[in-house]
Design an enzyme around this catalytic site. Sequence first.
Site, short mmCIF file in Angstrom:
data_model
loop_
_atom_site.label_atom_id
_atom_site.label_comp_id
_atom_site.label_asym_id
_atom_site.label_seq_id
_atom_site.Cartn_x
_atom_site.Cartn_y
_atom_site.Cartn_z
N HIS A 122 85.15 20.88 40.64
CA HIS A 122 85.71 21.69 41.65
C HIS A 122 85.73 20.90 43.29
CE1 HIS A 122 86.31 25.24 39.58
NE2 HIS A 122 85.00 25.37 39.16
N CYS A 180 91.27 19.64 42.71
CA CYS A 180 92.26 20.20 43.37
C CYS A 180 92.24 19.46 45.03
CB CYS A 180 91.99 22.01 43.37
SG CYS A 180 92.03 22.59 41.96
#
Length: 201
Positions: A122, A180
Amino acid sequence: MSRVFIFLTITVGVFMLVYGASEQFSMAKQQKDTLTTAQQLVNQDTEPVNRTSPEDAAIAQAEKTPEVETEDGVMGVLEIPAIDAELPIVEGTTYEQLERGVGHFSKTGLPGEDRQVLISGHRDTTFRKTGDLKIGDQVTVSLSSGDHTYEIKSFDIVDWDDRTVIDLTESGERLTLTTCYPFSYIGDAPERYIINAERVN
């Protein structure tokens, strides 16, 4: 603007802040517990191999298929000294699995298999500092079978659904880290940040 509307707006804002902080705290605790399990797995003593000669040992090692021990899905530790990161590696890349640490994409290889090894994390927790990495920085994957060190060679930014960064047929070992992007984006990020590294030992 009515007082009721102002009160509701403030209440919702406070709730969101408390909820967000609670989620971050819960995730941090999961990752800490998972890291402890990963460190124990990596550092556990292993039985010595009993061979009749060095030649037999060399042949057995050459023929051996790499195996990785796991405990509750935990498989090892990812170390990135340049950003002072020591992260637990779990098998799988679902959202829930990535809450526990960084995830190994199970269709890709394992260190020592001479294939691409892909690990995701993440952007707002485990991999939030990966944007500070530079070419030449090193990354180590520690498993129960040993340590595997890689050197960063390049970076890419691709669309979120670009699957070309995964090559299941490639020969030659390399490590790919993905997260991301942009790092500060609010909501579902439209891109992926790719770090490409090659084996150095």
